[in-house]
Design a protein around this motif. Structure first.
Motif, PDB file in Angstrom:
ATOM      1  N   MET A  96       0.818  -1.211   0.000  1.00 53.98           N
ATOM      2  CA  MET A  96       0.000   0.000   0.000  1.00 53.98           C
ATOM      3  C   MET A  96       0.856   1.266   0.000  1.00 53.98           C
ATOM      4  O   MET A  96       0.439   2.309  -0.495  1.00 53.98           O
ATOM      5  CB  MET A  96      -0.918   0.012   1.227  1.00 53.98           C
ATOM      6  CG  MET A  96      -1.940  -1.106   1.251  1.00 53.98           C
ATOM      7  SD  MET A  96      -3.228  -0.938  -0.003  1.00 53.98           S
ATOM      8  CE  MET A  96      -4.222   0.370   0.676  1.00 53.98           C
ATOM      9  N   SER A  97       2.055   1.169   0.566  1.00 55.61           N
ATOM     10  CA  SER A  97       2.895   2.366   0.678  1.00 55.61           C
ATOM     11  C   SER A  97       3.853   2.536  -0.492  1.00 55.61           C
ATOM     12  O   SER A  97       4.471   3.585  -0.643  1.00 55.61           O
ATOM     13  CB  SER A  97       3.703   2.314   1.984  1.00 55.61           C
ATOM     14  OG  SER A  97       4.586   1.213   1.985  1.00 55.61           O
ATOM     15  N   SER A  98       3.970   1.508  -1.352  1.00 57.54           N
ATOM     16  CA  SER A  98       4.946   1.587  -2.445  1.00 57.54           C
ATOM     17  C   SER A  98       4.313   1.547  -3.841  1.00 57.54           C
ATOM     18  O   SER A  98       4.937   1.988  -4.812  1.00 57.54           O
ATOM     19  CB  SER A  98       5.958   0.433  -2.325  1.00 57.54           C
ATOM     20  OG  SER A  98       5.297  -0.826  -2.410  1.00 57.54           O
ATOM     21  N   ASN A  99       3.097   1.021  -3.942  1.00 57.27           N
ATOM     22  CA  ASN A  99       2.446   0.917  -5.242  1.00 57.27           C
ATOM     23  C   ASN A  99       1.966   2.292  -5.724  1.00 57.27           C
ATOM     24  O   ASN A  99       1.320   3.026  -4.988  1.00 57.27           O
ATOM     25  CB  ASN A  99       1.264  -0.054  -5.147  1.00 57.27           C
ATOM     26  CG  ASN A  99       0.625  -0.320  -6.491  1.00 57.27           C
ATOM     27  OD1 ASN A  99      -0.208   0.450  -6.937  1.00 57.27           O
ATOM     28  ND2 ASN A  99       1.010  -1.416  -7.119  1.00 57.27           N
ATOM     29  N   TYR A 100       2.300   2.627  -6.979  1.00 55.68           N
ATOM     30  CA  TYR A 100       1.964   3.961  -7.493  1.00 55.68           C
ATOM     31  C   TYR A 100       0.455   4.165  -7.619  1.00 55.68           C
ATOM     32  O   TYR A 100      -0.053   5.268  -7.405  1.00 55.68           O
ATOM     33  CB  TYR A 100       2.652   4.187  -8.845  1.00 55.68           C
ATOM     34  CG  TYR A 100       4.136   4.413  -8.714  1.00 55.68           C
ATOM     35  CD1 TYR A 100       4.622   5.609  -8.205  1.00 55.68           C
ATOM     36  CD2 TYR A 100       5.051   3.426  -9.076  1.00 55.68           C
ATOM     37  CE1 TYR A 100       5.990   5.835  -8.070  1.00 55.68           C
ATOM     38  CE2 TYR A 100       6.420   3.635  -8.941  1.00 55.68           C
ATOM     39  CZ  TYR A 100       6.889   4.840  -8.443  1.00 55.68           C
ATOM     40  OH  TYR A 100       8.235   5.050  -8.304  1.00 55.68           O
ATOM     41  N   LEU A 101      -0.271   3.111  -7.975  1.00 55.57           N
ATOM     42  CA  LEU A 101      -1.730   3.232  -8.060  1.00 55.57           C
ATOM     43  C   LEU A 101      -2.332   3.525  -6.690  1.00 55.57           C
ATOM     44  O   LEU A 101      -3.265   4.316  -6.566  1.00 55.57           O
ATOM     45  CB  LEU A 101      -2.332   1.943  -8.644  1.00 55.57           C
ATOM     46  CG  LEU A 101      -2.083   1.682 -10.127  1.00 55.57           C
ATOM     47  CD1 LEU A 101      -2.672   0.341 -10.537  1.00 55.57           C
ATOM     48  CD2 LEU A 101      -2.678   2.810 -10.977  1.00 55.57           C
ATOM     49  N   VAL A 102      -1.761   2.881  -5.668  1.00 61.31           N
ATOM     50  CA  VAL A 102      -2.250   3.116  -4.310  1.00 61.31           C
ATOM     51  C   VAL A 102      -1.925   4.542  -3.872  1.00 61.31           C
ATOM     52  O   VAL A 102      -2.716   5.190  -3.179  1.00 61.31           O
ATOM     53  CB  VAL A 102      -1.627   2.101  -3.323  1.00 61.31           C
ATOM     54  CG1 VAL A 102      -2.044   2.421  -1.890  1.00 61.31           C
ATOM     55  CG2 VAL A 102      -2.054   0.681  -3.686  1.00 61.31           C
ATOM     56  N   LYS A 103      -0.759   5.044  -4.287  1.00 69.76           N
ATOM     57  CA  LYS A 103      -0.395   6.423  -3.932  1.00 69.76           C
ATOM     58  C   LYS A 103      -1.372   7.422  -4.560  1.00 69.76           C
ATOM     59  O   LYS A 103      -1.719   8.435  -3.947  1.00 69.76           O
ATOM     60  CB  LYS A 103       1.035   6.719  -4.384  1.00 69.76           C
ATOM     61  CG  LYS A 103       2.091   5.994  -3.548  1.00 69.76           C
ATOM     62  CD  LYS A 103       3.497   6.342  -3.997  1.00 69.76           C
ATOM     63  CE  LYS A 103       4.523   5.664  -3.110  1.00 69.76           C
ATOM     64  NZ  LYS A 103       5.908   5.980  -3.510  1.00 69.76           N
ATOM     65  N   ILE A 104      -1.801   7.117  -5.790  1.00 65.57           N
ATOM     66  CA  ILE A 104      -2.812   7.965  -6.430  1.00 65.57           C
ATOM     67  C   ILE A 104      -4.124   7.858  -5.667  1.00 65.57           C
ATOM     68  O   ILE A 104      -4.823   8.854  -5.441  1.00 65.57           O
ATOM     69  CB  ILE A 104      -3.014   7.545  -7.912  1.00 65.57           C
ATOM     70  CG1 ILE A 104      -1.744   7.832  -8.711  1.00 65.57           C
ATOM     71  CG2 ILE A 104      -4.215   8.275  -8.527  1.00 65.57           C
ATOM     72  CD1 ILE A 104      -1.776   7.290 -10.127  1.00 65.57           C
ATOM     73  N   PHE A 105      -4.442   6.626  -5.239  1.00 60.68           N
ATOM     74  CA  PHE A 105      -5.642   6.394  -4.437  1.00 60.68           C
ATOM     75  C   PHE A 105      -5.597   7.217  -3.145  1.00 60.68           C
ATOM     76  O   PHE A 105      -6.615   7.750  -2.703  1.00 60.68           O
ATOM     77  CB  PHE A 105      -5.753   4.902  -4.114  1.00 60.68           C
ATOM     78  CG  PHE A 105      -6.891   4.541  -3.202  1.00 60.68           C
ATOM     79  CD1 PHE A 105      -8.167   4.360  -3.702  1.00 60.68           C
ATOM     80  CD2 PHE A 105      -6.682   4.385  -1.837  1.00 60.68           C
ATOM     81  CE1 PHE A 105      -9.219   4.023  -2.864  1.00 60.68           C
ATOM     82  CE2 PHE A 105      -7.723   4.052  -0.985  1.00 60.68           C
ATOM     83  CZ  PHE A 105      -8.993   3.872  -1.510  1.00 60.68           C
ATOM     84  N   LEU A 118      -8.217   9.727  -1.564  1.00 62.14           N
ATOM     85  CA  LEU A 118      -8.712   9.459  -0.218  1.00 62.14           C
ATOM     86  C   LEU A 118      -8.654  10.720   0.643  1.00 62.14           C
ATOM     87  O   LEU A 118      -9.631  11.084   1.301  1.00 62.14           O
ATOM     88  CB  LEU A 118      -7.892   8.340   0.433  1.00 62.14           C
ATOM     89  CG  LEU A 118      -8.235   7.998   1.885  1.00 62.14           C
ATOM     90  CD1 LEU A 118      -9.666   7.488   1.986  1.00 62.14           C
ATOM     91  CD2 LEU A 118      -7.255   6.959   2.426  1.00 62.14           C
ATOM     92  N   PHE A 119      -7.519  11.399   0.628  1.00 66.07           N
ATOM     93  CA  PHE A 119      -7.387  12.617   1.418  1.00 66.07           C
ATOM     94  C   PHE A 119      -8.314  13.708   0.895  1.00 66.07           C
ATOM     95  O   PHE A 119      -8.884  14.475   1.675  1.00 66.07           O
ATOM     96  CB  PHE A 119      -5.938  13.100   1.416  1.00 66.07           C
ATOM     97  CG  PHE A 119      -5.076  12.410   2.426  1.00 66.07           C
ATOM     98  CD1 PHE A 119      -5.201  12.686   3.777  1.00 66.07           C
ATOM     99  CD2 PHE A 119      -4.147  11.455   2.036  1.00 66.07           C
ATOM    100  CE1 PHE A 119      -4.423  12.036   4.720  1.00 66.07           C
ATOM    101  CE2 PHE A 119      -3.357  10.802   2.963  1.00 66.07           C
ATOM    102  CZ  PHE A 119      -3.484  11.092   4.316  1.00 66.07           C
ATOM    103  N   ALA A 120      -8.450  13.767  -0.420  1.00 67.01           N
ATOM    104  CA  ALA A 120      -9.375  14.744  -1.008  1.00 67.01           C
ATOM    105  C   ALA A 120     -10.801  14.455  -0.541  1.00 67.01           C
ATOM    106  O   ALA A 120     -11.562  15.377  -0.216  1.00 67.01           O
ATOM    107  CB  ALA A 120      -9.287  14.712  -2.523  1.00 67.01           C
ATOM    108  N   ALA A 121     -11.154  13.168  -0.498  1.00 68.32           N
ATOM    109  CA  ALA A 121     -12.499  12.782  -0.048  1.00 68.32           C
ATOM    110  C   ALA A 121     -12.710  13.174   1.409  1.00 68.32           C
ATOM    111  O   ALA A 121     -13.777  13.678   1.781  1.00 68.32           O
ATOM    112  CB  ALA A 121     -12.690  11.272  -0.225  1.00 68.32           C
ATOM    113  N   PHE A 122     -11.694  12.939   2.252  1.00 69.40           N
ATOM    114  CA  PHE A 122     -11.779  13.340   3.651  1.00 69.40           C
ATOM    115  C   PHE A 122     -12.013  14.840   3.778  1.00 69.40           C
ATOM    116  O   PHE A 122     -12.901  15.299   4.493  1.00 69.40           O
ATOM    117  CB  PHE A 122     -10.488  12.969   4.401  1.00 69.40           C
ATOM    118  CG  PHE A 122     -10.496  11.587   4.978  1.00 69.40           C
ATOM    119  CD1 PHE A 122     -11.492  11.186   5.859  1.00 69.40           C
ATOM    120  CD2 PHE A 122      -9.501  10.682   4.651  1.00 69.40           C
ATOM    121  CE1 PHE A 122     -11.498   9.906   6.398  1.00 69.40           C
ATOM    122  CE2 PHE A 122      -9.493   9.403   5.174  1.00 69.40           C
ATOM    123  CZ  PHE A 122     -10.495   9.011   6.051  1.00 69.40           C
TER     124      PHE A 122
END
Length: 224
Positions: free
Chosen positions: A54-63, A67-71
């Motif tokens: 979760m901390s290294s995958n680029y797709l997850v980083k985009i996610f 996520l923060f924008a949604a918060f």
């Protein structure tokens, strides 16, 4: 961004808030699924692998950005709508209006703010450590050793008490939020209301109990 949100119509704000809410509802299930790896008797291998991915995958980083924008959107819009409702409320409504809204609806802003405050603590203990913004706790191998971080935190009784109380508040918030999301998109007919309430209660209970299992496990059953 705040000016843009203020200029939106009340309906637009509710739609954006509902969309952000859907995103967060789905995220909670994913987050719970990963956290349940902590229960495996493998020294945190599966959990650290999942956290590392979760901390290294680029797709997850985009996610994470979404996520923060949604918060941020969810919290800001919720606060703005509540303030606008207070400002638009006529005199005398505070007494007579209480009968027209549910308990959950009246206190939604306060449960939401409570959740936000404890989330900041959660970020400090995990996410900010990963980013290097907070020092790695004593006894933890490195900033990616999330398993040991969780073990240390859940061995602290005061933290566990705060966490469990917070989860109860989260569950109450989710119960009403689940229904609100669907009502925003028009599913507020008598035909759907009872089913949505049941589904919302089921979702809130699963998420709340699921996360509660972890501190209880580390307090009473975990053998290092």
């Amino acid at each position: 961004m705040a000016n843009t949100l203020l200029k939106m119509s009340s309906l637009s704000k509710k739609v954006f808030m509902a969309l952000a809410g859907i995103f967060l509802l789905v995220f909670l299930l994913v987050h719970l699924g990963i956290n349940l790896f902590l229960l495996r008797n493998d020294g945190g291998e599966w959990f650290n692998l999942a956290a590392g991915f979760m901390s290294s995958n680029y797709l997850v980083k985009i996610f994470e950005i979404f996520l923060f924008a949604a918060f941020v959107f969810h919290i800001l819009i919720g606060i703005i709508l509540k303030i606008q409702n207070w400002m638009a409320r006529p005199k005398g409504y505070a007494v007579s209006g209480k009968a027209k809204t549910s308990f959950f609806s009246r206190y939604m802003i306060w449960t939401g703010l409570t959740i936000f405050v404890v989330l900041i603590l959660h970020f400090v203990n995990f996410y900010f450590v990963k980013l290097g913004l907070v020092d790695v706790p004593a006894g933890v191998a490195d900033k990616h050793d999330f398993f040991t971080m969780a073990v240390l935190l859940f061995s602290d009784k005061m933290y566990v008490i705060i966490y469990l109380v917070w989860l109860v508040i989260l569950g109450l918030h989710l119960y009403h939020a689940f229904q609100s999301v669907f009502q925003t998109f028009g599913f507020n007919h008598n035909k759907y209301t009872k089913g949505l309430k049941t589904l919302g209660a089921f979702y809130a209970i699963i998420v709340t109990i699921g996360f509660m299992i972890l501190p209880v496990y580390f307090q009473f059953f975990f053998q290092p």
